[in-house]
Design a protein around this motif. Structure first.
Motif, PDB file in Angstrom:
ATOM      1  N   ALA A 128       0.889  -1.076   0.049  1.00 44.40           N
ATOM      2  CA  ALA A 128       0.202   0.066  -0.013  1.00 44.40           C
ATOM      3  C   ALA A 128       0.901   1.369  -0.130  1.00 44.40           C
ATOM      4  CB  ALA A 128      -0.967  -0.002   1.163  1.00 44.40           C
ATOM      5  N   ALA A 129       2.082   1.214   0.814  1.00 39.93           N
ATOM      6  CA  ALA A 129       2.927   2.536   0.788  1.00 39.93           C
ATOM      7  C   ALA A 129       3.527   2.689  -0.653  1.00 39.93           C
ATOM      8  CB  ALA A 129       3.995   1.892   1.819  1.00 39.93           C
ATOM      9  N   PHE A 130       3.890   1.385  -1.134  1.00 42.50           N
ATOM     10  CA  PHE A 130       4.476   1.642  -2.578  1.00 42.50           C
ATOM     11  C   PHE A 130       3.537   2.227  -3.448  1.00 42.50           C
ATOM     12  CE2 PHE A 130       5.593  -0.264  -6.786  1.00 42.50           C
ATOM     13  CZ  PHE A 130       6.646  -0.040  -6.798  1.00 42.50           C
ATOM     14  N   VAL A 131       2.508   1.857  -3.334  1.00 43.26           N
ATOM     15  CA  VAL A 131       1.165   2.309  -4.592  1.00 43.26           C
ATOM     16  C   VAL A 131       1.256   4.014  -4.049  1.00 43.26           C
ATOM     17  CG1 VAL A 131      -1.240   2.236  -5.061  1.00 43.26           C
ATOM     18  CG2 VAL A 131       0.139   0.243  -4.762  1.00 43.26           C
ATOM     19  N   LEU A 132       1.122   4.354  -2.743  1.00 39.07           N
ATOM     20  CA  LEU A 132       0.629   5.696  -2.412  1.00 39.07           C
ATOM     21  C   LEU A 132       1.781   6.586  -2.648  1.00 39.07           C
ATOM     22  CD1 LEU A 132      -0.751   4.971   1.210  1.00 39.07           C
ATOM     23  CD2 LEU A 132      -2.032   6.040  -0.621  1.00 39.07           C
ATOM     24  N   LEU A 133       3.080   6.101  -2.576  1.00 37.10           N
ATOM     25  CA  LEU A 133       4.240   6.929  -2.960  1.00 37.10           C
ATOM     26  C   LEU A 133       4.427   6.856  -4.672  1.00 37.10           C
ATOM     27  CD1 LEU A 133       7.308   5.887  -0.768  1.00 37.10           C
ATOM     28  CD2 LEU A 133       6.101   7.973  -0.993  1.00 37.10           C
ATOM     29  N   SER A 134       4.068   5.853  -5.339  1.00 39.66           N
ATOM     30  CA  SER A 134       4.082   5.831  -6.759  1.00 39.66           C
ATOM     31  C   SER A 134       3.007   6.901  -7.454  1.00 39.66           C
ATOM     32  CB  SER A 134       4.055   4.324  -7.200  1.00 39.66           C
ATOM     33  OG  SER A 134       5.027   3.588  -6.634  1.00 39.66           O
ATOM     34  N   THR A 135       2.025   7.081  -6.660  1.00 39.29           N
ATOM     35  CA  THR A 135       0.822   7.633  -7.241  1.00 39.29           C
ATOM     36  C   THR A 135       1.055   9.302  -6.586  1.00 39.29           C
ATOM     37  OG1 THR A 135      -0.513   7.263  -5.466  1.00 39.29           O
ATOM     38  CG2 THR A 135      -0.683   5.992  -7.564  1.00 39.29           C
ATOM     39  N   GLY A 136       2.057   9.676  -6.183  1.00 38.52           N
ATOM     40  CA  GLY A 136       2.452  11.145  -5.668  1.00 38.52           C
ATOM     41  C   GLY A 136       1.965  11.385  -4.404  1.00 38.52           C
ATOM     42  N   HIS A 137       1.392  10.607  -3.540  1.00 37.45           N
ATOM     43  CA  HIS A 137       1.199  10.707  -2.133  1.00 37.45           C
ATOM     44  C   HIS A 137       2.432  11.125  -1.147  1.00 37.45           C
ATOM     45  CE1 HIS A 137      -2.680   9.149  -3.702  1.00 37.45           C
ATOM     46  NE2 HIS A 137      -3.145   9.861  -2.889  1.00 37.45           N
ATOM     47  N   ASP A 138       2.346  11.910  -0.082  1.00 35.78           N
ATOM     48  CA  ASP A 138       3.379  11.895   0.684  1.00 35.78           C
ATOM     49  C   ASP A 138       3.507  10.878   1.893  1.00 35.78           C
ATOM     50  OD1 ASP A 138       1.250  12.867   2.451  1.00 35.78           O
ATOM     51  OD2 ASP A 138       2.052  15.035   2.312  1.00 35.78           O
ATOM     52  N   PHE A 139       4.298  11.113   2.842  1.00 35.56           N
ATOM     53  CA  PHE A 139       4.487  10.058   3.568  1.00 35.56           C
ATOM     54  C   PHE A 139       3.710  10.261   4.884  1.00 35.56           C
ATOM     55  CE2 PHE A 139       9.039  10.617   2.348  1.00 35.56           C
ATOM     56  CZ  PHE A 139       9.430   9.525   2.128  1.00 35.56           C
ATOM     57  N   THR A 203      17.070  -0.856   3.614  1.00 34.04           N
ATOM     58  CA  THR A 203      16.097  -0.172   2.902  1.00 34.04           C
ATOM     59  C   THR A 203      16.979   1.024   2.293  1.00 34.04           C
ATOM     60  OG1 THR A 203      14.407  -0.710   4.229  1.00 34.04           O
ATOM     61  CG2 THR A 203      13.957   1.187   2.707  1.00 34.04           C
ATOM     62  N   LEU A 204      17.535   1.906   3.017  1.00 32.06           N
ATOM     63  CA  LEU A 204      18.527   2.985   2.476  1.00 32.06           C
ATOM     64  C   LEU A 204      19.430   2.476   1.548  1.00 32.06           C
ATOM     65  CD1 LEU A 204      19.228   4.909   5.923  1.00 32.06           C
ATOM     66  CD2 LEU A 204      17.711   5.516   4.245  1.00 32.06           C
ATOM     67  N   ARG A 205      20.170   1.427   1.851  1.00 29.96           N
ATOM     68  CA  ARG A 205      21.265   0.821   1.009  1.00 29.96           C
ATOM     69  C   ARG A 205      20.615   0.341  -0.354  1.00 29.96           C
ATOM     70  NH1 ARG A 205      26.075   1.737  -0.728  1.00 29.96           N
ATOM     71  NH2 ARG A 205      27.308  -0.479  -1.287  1.00 29.96           N
ATOM     72  N   ALA A 206      19.279  -0.018  -0.285  1.00 33.08           N
ATOM     73  CA  ALA A 206      18.398  -0.565  -1.572  1.00 33.08           C
ATOM     74  C   ALA A 206      18.578   0.827  -2.479  1.00 33.08           C
ATOM     75  CB  ALA A 206      17.059  -0.965  -1.249  1.00 33.08           C
ATOM     76  N   ALA A 207      18.140   1.958  -1.866  1.00 36.96           N
ATOM     77  CA  ALA A 207      17.817   3.103  -2.709  1.00 36.96           C
ATOM     78  C   ALA A 207      19.390   3.543  -3.331  1.00 36.96           C
ATOM     79  CB  ALA A 207      17.430   4.321  -1.932  1.00 36.96           C
ATOM     80  N   GLN A 208      20.652   3.267  -2.527  1.00 34.97           N
ATOM     81  CA  GLN A 208      21.847   3.834  -2.785  1.00 34.97           C
ATOM     82  C   GLN A 208      22.341   2.895  -4.191  1.00 34.97           C
ATOM     83  OE1 GLN A 208      24.527   3.720   0.394  1.00 34.97           O
ATOM     84  NE2 GLN A 208      24.002   5.876   0.878  1.00 34.97           N
ATOM     85  N   ILE A 209      22.140   1.460  -3.940  1.00 37.41           N
ATOM     86  CA  ILE A 209      22.447   0.527  -5.225  1.00 37.41           C
ATOM     87  C   ILE A 209      21.756   0.807  -6.532  1.00 37.41           C
ATOM     88  CG2 ILE A 209      23.347  -0.834  -3.261  1.00 37.41           C
ATOM     89  CD1 ILE A 209      21.221  -2.812  -4.072  1.00 37.41           C
ATOM     90  N   MET A 210      20.616   1.496  -6.608  1.00 41.90           N
ATOM     91  CA  MET A 210      20.103   1.947  -7.557  1.00 41.90           C
ATOM     92  C   MET A 210      20.376   3.063  -8.339  1.00 41.90           C
ATOM     93  SD  MET A 210      18.420  -1.058  -7.960  1.00 41.90           S
ATOM     94  CE  MET A 210      17.694  -0.644  -9.519  1.00 41.90           C
ATOM     95  N   GLN A 211      21.179   3.704  -7.703  1.00 42.65           N
ATOM     96  CA  GLN A 211      21.573   5.069  -8.390  1.00 42.65           C
ATOM     97  C   GLN A 211      22.986   4.871  -8.778  1.00 42.65           C
ATOM     98  OE1 GLN A 211      20.189   8.888  -6.249  1.00 42.65           O
ATOM     99  NE2 GLN A 211      19.307   7.291  -4.763  1.00 42.65           N
ATOM    100  N   PRO A 212      23.359   5.731  -9.815  1.00 42.57           N
ATOM    101  CA  PRO A 212      22.690   6.701 -10.339  1.00 42.57           C
ATOM    102  C   PRO A 212      22.037   6.491 -11.928  1.00 42.57           C
ATOM    103  CG  PRO A 212      24.923   6.669 -11.387  1.00 42.57           C
ATOM    104  CD  PRO A 212      24.871   5.515 -10.349  1.00 42.57           C
ATOM    105  N   ALA A 221      11.304   4.701  -4.794  1.00 45.19           N
ATOM    106  CA  ALA A 221      10.257   3.576  -4.881  1.00 45.19           C
ATOM    107  C   ALA A 221      10.744   2.338  -5.130  1.00 45.19           C
ATOM    108  CB  ALA A 221       9.288   4.038  -6.450  1.00 45.19           C
ATOM    109  N   ALA A 222      11.826   2.065  -5.357  1.00 47.20           N
ATOM    110  CA  ALA A 222      12.775   0.707  -5.631  1.00 47.20           C
ATOM    111  C   ALA A 222      12.889   0.323  -4.143  1.00 47.20           C
ATOM    112  CB  ALA A 222      13.826   0.744  -6.429  1.00 47.20           C
ATOM    113  N   ALA A 223      13.145   1.145  -3.283  1.00 44.20           N
ATOM    114  CA  ALA A 223      13.602   0.799  -2.089  1.00 44.20           C
ATOM    115  C   ALA A 223      12.437   0.296  -1.358  1.00 44.20           C
ATOM    116  CB  ALA A 223      14.133   1.982  -1.407  1.00 44.20           C
ATOM    117  N   VAL A 224      11.203   0.967  -1.378  1.00 45.07           N
ATOM    118  CA  VAL A 224      10.100   0.540  -0.992  1.00 45.07           C
ATOM    119  C   VAL A 224       9.677  -0.905  -1.511  1.00 45.07           C
ATOM    120  CG1 VAL A 224       7.586   0.904  -0.656  1.00 45.07           C
ATOM    121  CG2 VAL A 224       9.206   2.963  -0.523  1.00 45.07           C
ATOM    122  N   GLY A 225      10.006  -0.910  -2.729  1.00 52.24           N
ATOM    123  CA  GLY A 225       9.741  -2.276  -3.330  1.00 52.24           C
ATOM    124  C   GLY A 225      10.774  -3.203  -2.735  1.00 52.24           C
ATOM    125  N   PHE A 226      12.002  -3.077  -2.290  1.00 56.32           N
ATOM    126  CA  PHE A 226      12.688  -4.054  -1.885  1.00 56.32           C
ATOM    127  C   PHE A 226      12.114  -4.439  -0.561  1.00 56.32           C
ATOM    128  CE2 PHE A 226      15.162  -4.040   1.998  1.00 56.32           C
ATOM    129  CZ  PHE A 226      15.951  -5.145   1.674  1.00 56.32           C
TER     130      PHE A 226
END
Length: 365
Positions: A128-139, A203-212, A221-226
């Motif tokens: 649900a959090a992934f869907v909300l973030l992906s559709t532009g909703h805030d935390f 989760t934080l590392r998941a966001a890092q390894i997908m950049q740049p 969004a990928a980190a939430v997907g992780f």
């Protein structure tokens, strides 16, 4: 739902350093540990421990609800601590009630099934959090949504669960020690806990390894997907792992779960891209609920029924205190040295704990 995005909220929305994530996770675990010790001991001495657990669920909902109003990261410490104190109040009681409801030969399956359902719930929330973030909703929108299932949980636990004990419990004096095999288990449990930093760091590392390769928004969004994927893995493996633990022995299965966490740290240490993200999700997901389920079922097999609350209080308290240290140290190392130091230490400690447990396996009674 909340814990899938909380580290991202702290660092991205509130602008806090990674050290703040470790401090918040650590204070939450530490405050929970103190309450668990008291709650487990006290629950063995009262006939109304189920109602006490209901109060714990309510305190967790209240603490998480405070996140809606926070404006700076130090305020998150208070909300997280209140939520986790509620968790500390209910967790030893819930585990003792579960252990007292099944035969000893089925403890692995019972705790594995519980972790499977618990993780399945943790799967729906991040989805649900992934869907909300992906559709532009805030935390904060996510935090509002998270309050609803929390209230439902309080109501269901109050109405449906039953304490398996009959009559008034006969307390065991504090001067009578818990069995030696129980304390033999607590050694590797504490050592693993010192390396088992919060999933928030993965989760934080998941966001890092997908950049740049990905934009910042896509990487979040990928980190939430992780987080979503690792819970899916956990929901799938929990019950089979509990069944295997009943068949081949709980200590060997627990040692393998400790090694799996070490492997997840190694992937987080050197991995990059989608393959590393997927492998990290599999390894983190495979160990997390298995560790909880098998530690719980093994503890239940080492201690008599009338002292289960006290035993689970010590188990959860030691885990909480170790988690406090591991999360604070991991956050400090990440901030001062980098994520490689945090993940390297986690891998070394968890592998050592697995070796100690394998060589000195406690024998169930």
């Amino acid at each position: 739902m909340v814990f899938a995005v909380l580290p991202l909220f702290i660092t991205s929305a509130l602008g806090a350093p990674v050290f703040a994530v470790g401090l918040i996770e650590g204070v939450g675990d530490g405050s929970s540990a103190v309450v668990k010790l008291w709650s487990g001991w006290y629950s063995d001495r009262i006939g109304w421990r189920r109602q006490l657990a209901v109060g714990g669920y309510g305190a967790t909902v209240f603490g998480l609800g405070l996140l809606v109003a926070v404006t700076s990261w130090p305020q998150v410490i208070i909300a997280r601590a209140l939520a986790w104190m509620g968790r500390g109040l209910r967790q030893p009681i819930r585990s003792a009630m579960l252990a007292g409801s099944v035969d000893k030969q089925d403890l692995g399956k019972a705790f594995g099934f519980h972790e499977a359902l618990d993780t399945a719930g943790a799967l729906i929330g991040p989805a649900a959090a992934f869907v909300l973030l992906s559709t532009g909703h805030d935390f904060r929108t996510i935090f509002w949504f998270a309050i609803l299932p929390g209230f439902l949980c309080v109501i269901l636990f109050a109405l449906i669960t039953r304490d398996p004990r009959r009559g008034r419990p006969e307390p065991v004096p504090l001067r009578v020690p818990l069995p030696a095999n129980f304390w033999r288990l607590m050694g590797p449990v504490a050592l693993f806990g010192l390396g088992n930093f919060a999933t928030a760091f993965f989760t934080l590392r998941a966001a890092q390894i997908m950049q740049p390769e990905l934009s910042r928004t896509a990487a979040l969004a990928a980190a939430v997907g992780f987080y979503l994927a690792h819970n899916a893995v956990g929901a799938a493996v929990s019950f089979p792992a509990g069944w295997v633990a009943d068949q081949v022995g709980k200590a060997p299965v627990l040692a393998v779960a400790y090694v799996t966490f070490a492997a997840a740290c190694v992937v987080g240490l050197v991995g990059h891209g989608w393959l590393a993200l997927g492998l990290m999700a599999v390894l983190v997901g495979a160990q997390n609920p298995v560790v909880s389920a098998v530690e719980g079922s093994l503890t239940s097999s080492l201690v008599e029924a009338r002292r289960l609350g006290t035993a689970f209080g010590f188990l959860n308290g030691i885990n909480g205190a170790a988690d406090l240290a591991s999360s604070v140290v991991a956050g400090a190392l990440w901030t001062l040295v980098g994520p490689t130091a945090s993940f390297g230490l986690g891998a070394a400690l968890s592998a050592t704990a697995a070796l100690v447990l394998w060589l000195r396996q406690p024998k169930p009674v």
